[in-house]
Design a protein around this motif. Structure first.
Motif, PDB file in Angstrom:
ATOM      1  N   ASP A 406       0.833  -1.204   0.000  1.00 10.98           N
ATOM      2  CA  ASP A 406       0.000   0.000   0.000  1.00 10.98           C
ATOM      3  C   ASP A 406       0.869   1.257   0.000  1.00 10.98           C
ATOM      4  N   PHE A 407       0.311   2.322  -0.557  1.00 11.06           N
ATOM      5  CA  PHE A 407       0.998   3.618  -0.578  1.00 11.06           C
ATOM      6  C   PHE A 407       0.931   4.240   0.823  1.00 11.06           C
ATOM      7  N   ASN A 408       2.099   4.450   1.445  1.00  3.74           N
ATOM      8  CA  ASN A 408       2.148   4.887   2.841  1.00  3.74           C
ATOM      9  C   ASN A 408       2.691   6.300   3.014  1.00  3.74           C
ATOM     10  N   MET A 409       2.725   7.086   1.948  1.00  6.78           N
ATOM     11  CA  MET A 409       3.300   8.428   2.047  1.00  6.78           C
ATOM     12  C   MET A 409       2.265   9.496   2.384  1.00  6.78           C
ATOM     13  N   SER A 410       1.069   9.084   2.730  1.00  5.69           N
ATOM     14  CA  SER A 410      -0.012   9.973   3.154  1.00  5.69           C
ATOM     15  C   SER A 410      -0.195  11.141   2.177  1.00  5.69           C
ATOM     16  N   SER A 411       0.151  12.352   2.557  1.00  7.58           N
ATOM     17  CA  SER A 411      -0.130  13.520   1.721  1.00  7.58           C
ATOM     18  C   SER A 411       0.846  13.694   0.568  1.00  7.58           C
ATOM     19  N   LEU A 412       1.975  12.939   0.575  1.00  2.00           N
ATOM     20  CA  LEU A 412       2.970  13.097  -0.493  1.00  2.00           C
ATOM     21  C   LEU A 412       2.527  12.259  -1.695  1.00  2.00           C
ATOM     22  N   SER A 413       1.516  12.720  -2.383  1.00  2.00           N
ATOM     23  CA  SER A 413       0.944  11.949  -3.482  1.00  2.00           C
ATOM     24  C   SER A 413       1.473  12.371  -4.847  1.00  2.00           C
ATOM     25  N   ALA A 414       2.328  13.386  -4.887  1.00  2.00           N
ATOM     26  CA  ALA A 414       2.798  13.918  -6.169  1.00  2.00           C
ATOM     27  C   ALA A 414       4.163  13.362  -6.557  1.00  2.00           C
ATOM     28  N   VAL A 415       4.542  12.188  -6.024  1.00  2.00           N
ATOM     29  CA  VAL A 415       5.829  11.607  -6.382  1.00  2.00           C
ATOM     30  C   VAL A 415       5.765  11.090  -7.811  1.00  2.00           C
ATOM     31  N   GLY A 416       6.882  11.201  -8.525  1.00  2.00           N
ATOM     32  CA  GLY A 416       6.894  10.768  -9.913  1.00  2.00           C
ATOM     33  C   GLY A 416       8.283  10.827 -10.502  1.00  2.00           C
ATOM     34  N   ASP A 417       8.368  10.531 -11.819  1.00  2.48           N
ATOM     35  CA  ASP A 417       9.641  10.460 -12.541  1.00  2.48           C
ATOM     36  C   ASP A 417       9.775  11.619 -13.519  1.00  2.48           C
ATOM     37  N   GLN A 418       9.343  12.804 -13.115  1.00  2.02           N
ATOM     38  CA  GLN A 418       9.302  13.917 -14.062  1.00  2.02           C
ATOM     39  C   GLN A 418      10.684  14.496 -14.359  1.00  2.02           C
ATOM     40  N   SER A 419      11.662  14.320 -13.492  1.00  2.00           N
ATOM     41  CA  SER A 419      12.947  14.980 -13.650  1.00  2.00           C
ATOM     42  C   SER A 419      13.811  14.248 -14.675  1.00  2.00           C
ATOM     43  N   PHE A 420      14.022  14.871 -15.825  1.00  2.00           N
ATOM     44  CA  PHE A 420      14.883  14.280 -16.856  1.00  2.00           C
ATOM     45  C   PHE A 420      16.335  14.265 -16.406  1.00  2.00           C
ATOM     46  N   VAL A 421      16.773  15.279 -15.665  1.00  2.00           N
ATOM     47  CA  VAL A 421      18.168  15.372 -15.240  1.00  2.00           C
ATOM     48  C   VAL A 421      18.529  14.234 -14.288  1.00  2.00           C
ATOM     49  N   MET A 422      17.561  13.762 -13.503  1.00  2.00           N
ATOM     50  CA  MET A 422      17.845  12.698 -12.558  1.00  2.00           C
ATOM     51  C   MET A 422      17.613  11.309 -13.141  1.00  2.00           C
ATOM     52  N   THR A 423      16.711  11.179 -14.081  1.00  2.00           N
ATOM     53  CA  THR A 423      16.402   9.851 -14.617  1.00  2.00           C
ATOM     54  C   THR A 423      17.308   9.452 -15.784  1.00  2.00           C
ATOM     55  N   SER A 424      17.820  10.410 -16.548  1.00  2.00           N
ATOM     56  CA  SER A 424      18.661  10.049 -17.691  1.00  2.00           C
ATOM     57  C   SER A 424      19.975   9.375 -17.277  1.00  2.00           C
ATOM     58  N   PRO A 425      20.691   9.828 -16.213  1.00  3.00           N
ATOM     59  CA  PRO A 425      21.866   9.044 -15.785  1.00  3.00           C
ATOM     60  C   PRO A 425      21.494   7.651 -15.299  1.00  3.00           C
ATOM     61  N   MET A 426      20.317   7.507 -14.723  1.00  5.66           N
ATOM     62  CA  MET A 426      19.893   6.183 -14.278  1.00  5.66           C
ATOM     63  C   MET A 426      19.685   5.241 -15.464  1.00  5.66           C
ATOM     64  N   MET A 427      19.206   5.758 -16.564  1.00  8.86           N
ATOM     65  CA  MET A 427      19.026   4.918 -17.751  1.00  8.86           C
ATOM     66  C   MET A 427      20.365   4.447 -18.304  1.00  8.86           C
ATOM     67  N   VAL A 428      21.376   5.344 -18.263  1.00 14.63           N
ATOM     68  CA  VAL A 428      22.706   4.958 -18.744  1.00 14.63           C
ATOM     69  C   VAL A 428      23.294   3.858 -17.870  1.00 14.63           C
ATOM     70  N   LEU A 429      23.191   4.032 -16.543  1.00 15.52           N
ATOM     71  CA  LEU A 429      23.739   3.025 -15.648  1.00 15.52           C
ATOM     72  C   LEU A 429      22.915   1.745 -15.655  1.00 15.52           C
ATOM     73  N   SER A 430      21.645   1.824 -16.044  1.00 20.37           N
ATOM     74  CA  SER A 430      20.850   0.599 -16.167  1.00 20.37           C
ATOM     75  C   SER A 430      21.420  -0.308 -17.254  1.00 20.37           C
ATOM     76  N   LEU A 431      21.884   0.293 -18.344  1.00 21.66           N
ATOM     77  CA  LEU A 431      22.552  -0.507 -19.378  1.00 21.66           C
ATOM     78  C   LEU A 431      23.790  -1.197 -18.809  1.00 21.66           C
ATOM     79  N   GLY A 432      24.534  -0.467 -17.945  1.00 22.18           N
ATOM     80  CA  GLY A 432      25.696  -1.079 -17.310  1.00 22.18           C
ATOM     81  C   GLY A 432      25.310  -2.205 -16.370  1.00 22.18           C
ATOM     82  N   ALA A 433      24.194  -2.045 -15.644  1.00 16.13           N
ATOM     83  CA  ALA A 433      23.746  -3.090 -14.723  1.00 16.13           C
ATOM     84  C   ALA A 433      23.303  -4.350 -15.454  1.00 16.13           C
ATOM     85  N   VAL A 434      22.932  -4.210 -16.712  1.00 15.06           N
ATOM     86  CA  VAL A 434      22.481  -5.368 -17.488  1.00 15.06           C
ATOM     87  C   VAL A 434      23.610  -5.942 -18.341  1.00 15.06           C
TER      88      VAL A 434
END
Length: 576
Positions: A406-434
């Motif tokens: 269950d979602f337990n963050m109460s009022s923090l309902s606006a969490v998401g993956d909107q930040s390109f600056v933070m998600t794009s390095p994760m995509m590069v390292l995901s290739l390395g993890a695979v």
């Protein structure tokens, strides 16, 4: 804002270009079996040449390529994570200084020049741990820097002992180090590596260093600070073969990975769980090093750096969206609101557990099979098996609490993956993890290891992983863990969940006796007898003597001048 964006972007591009160049150069040197060593002579001391040395071979350049790749991703990622920080420029300069110290450490085959990068890592890591300027950060930073000073002293002592070998380029002397003549020096080098890589009894500082910002954790606890000790022992590995120091290191490293895996199953802080998993994997690297397989340790070092940096970045995105919450019990259901981050986190966790055909599988499974094939004692074998199962156990627990349910963050309902600056390095390292596991295995091991095991031993790692995953998920899914934590079992849970009381013991020995002894020594020696018989005593004695000498010289000159005048008058009178 323009300065911030341009700074993190330009730094990331520059380091990424350096990573590509180092990777290509390492492949070229590996194909040609060539090593370049540059030396600058400074002076000669007792027939020992004091030189500044740099080594360029496939080991140093391949590791440097991984460090620069992760550093570039972390710096780009920091552009959004640290966006609201008032000291953003200072943070970027500190991270770049940290990367520079690690580069100097990697490229140094000389024990004196390696000390510059070694101390640089310790100093900058202390400044980064206390970055937020609160009491918790100050305590964590003090524990970190004092624990690492033990390794610095060991390096300094080994520099003095290495003087007898005629030089400090350990690359040339490792093969000639025997237990009869160099046992103390090999022990000191091993202790230095244990402090930097947080092996027992120096393990308490690594989870405490989580007080630093999450991008720093992604860099420090994946490929730089904690791996410096492993890299030093990879370079010293010829001296550890068939040495009594290796037996001691094997036992300590197996105990460390078991202790870290056990402690992670009782931890609820997201970053500390990942830090304890780092500690467990460092134990795996140290253990296979002690068995004499430095190439496998390097292989796991590179693959672990990629998927562990990705895991920290995913944790940073979750913490950033949760406005600073790090308790996994306050999360849950993130797979629906943060699908991209959840997918990357699951990828890195699967790689950590050794899921077949992920990056961690190629290195970790090979290490386990080679260890099972070696002449392990029963204690080390059991610790290997239990630590492997515990790794999957706490990973399944982490996924259950954060990704599903269950979602337990109460009022923090606006969490998401909107930040390109933070998600794009994760995509590069995901290739390395695979992909990095298969790619590096083709590069580092063109001829595969000959592993001969029975079917049961061959399937033991996979079997233990499956059992650990089922236990980790079922215990938490059915809330059995809450019923286990009762008042009667609280001492045992407290012991296992607090890293066997190592943080308390470390802070006790660093605070009460050490500070009292230091205070007594300062008052009795530094400000007492050493002042009286040392600098201040010598100053006052010299001042008194000089004043007396000045007076004596002044009177003597007057007497001499008067005598000369009188004798001159007498001489003239006689002549007349």
């Amino acid at each position: 804002m323009i300065w911030k964006v341009s700074m993190h972007l330009s730094s990331a591009v520059f380091l990424l270009f350096g990573s590509i160049c180092c990777g290509a150069w390492s492949l070229l040197l590996m194909a040609q079996s060539v090593t370049f060593i540059l030396e600058w002579d400074f002076c000669f001391l007792n027939s020992c040449s004091m030189v500044m040395s740099l080594i360029f071979d496939y080991v140093s350049l391949l590791f440097l390529s991984a460090v620069l790749l992760i550093s570039s991703m972390v710096l780009f990622y920091s552009g959004d994570y640290m966006e609201g920080d008032k000291s953003f420029n200072r943070f970027m300069y500190l991270v770049l200084a940290f990367v520079g110290s690690m580069m100097l450490l990697i490229l140094s085959p000389n024990l004196i020049s390696i000390l510059l990068g070694w101390d640089g890592l310790g100093l900058v890591s202390y400044v980064l741990v206390i970055y937020y300027h609160n009491e918790k950060s100050a305590n964590s930073g003090m524990l970190t820097v004092l624990s690492n000073r033990v390794g610095d002293v060991a390096i300094l002592l080994s520099i003095g002992l290495m003087l007898g070998l005629g030089g400090w380029n350990f690359i040339f002397h490792c093969v000639d180090m025997s237990d009869s003549s160099c046992l103390v020096m090999k022990g000191l080098i091993t202790v230095a590596a244990m402090t930097k890589s947080a092996q027992i009894p120096f393990s308490a500082w690594l989870p405490a260093a989580m007080a630093a910002p999450t991008p720093v954790s992604a860099l420090v606890h994946s490929s730089t600070l904690v791996t410096a000790g492993v890299y030093l022992l990879i370079r010293f590995s010829p001296a550890l073969i068939e040495s009594s120091v290796a037996i001691f290191l094997l036992f300590i490293s197996c105990l460390t990975m078991f202790m870290a895996g056990l402690g992670a199953n009782f931890e609820y802080d997201l970053k500390k769980i990942i830090a304890l998993s780092t500690l467990s994997q460092l134990g795996v690297m140290m253990s296979i090093l002690s068995l004499g397989f430095a190439d496998l340790a390097l292989f796991h070092l590179l693959t672990h750096a990629l998927f562990k940096a990705l895991l920290f970045m995913c944790a940073g995105v979750i913490i950033h969206n949760a406005k600073g919450y790090q308790d996994i019990r306050r999360m849950g259901g993130l797979a629906m609101s943060m699908p991209l981050t959840s997918a990357c986190m699951v990828l890195s966790n699967l790689s950590l557990c050794g899921m077949p055909f992920m990056a961690g599988f190629y290195s970790k499974d090979t290490i386990l099979e080679v260890a099972f094939m070696s002449s392990l004692n029963m204690v080390s074998f059991l610790l290997y098996v239990l630590a492997t199962g515990l790794t999957v156990c706490y990973t399944a627990r982490l996924v259950y609490y954060s990704m599903t349910g269950d979602f337990n963050m109460s009022s923090l309902s606006a969490v998401g993956d909107q930040s390109f600056v933070m998600t794009s390095p994760m995509m590069v390292l995901s290739l390395g993890a695979v992909m990095s596991g298969a790619t590096l295995s083709w590069v580092l091991f063109p001829e595969s290891y000959m592993i001969c095991l029975s079917p049961f031993m061959k399937m033991l790692a996979l079997l233990v992983s499956l059992v650990g995953g089922v236990i980790g998920y079922v215990l938490n899914f059915m809330n059995i863990n809450y019923s286990l934590v009762s008042l009667s079992s609280l001492p045992y849970v407290g012991f296992m969940g607090s890293m066997w009381f190592l943080p308390h013991l470390s802070s006790f020995f660093l605070s009460s006796p050490a500070l009292k002894i230091g205070d007594i020594a300062q008052k009795g020696f530094d400000k007492g007898w050493l002042e009286y018989l040392g600098g201040q005593g010598a100053y006052s004695a010299a001042g008194g003597l000089s004043s007396r000498l000045e007076v004596a010289q002044g009177k003597t000159l007057k007497i001499l001048l008067k005598s000369l005048v009188v004798w001159a008058i007498v001489f003239l009178f006689i002549q007349i």
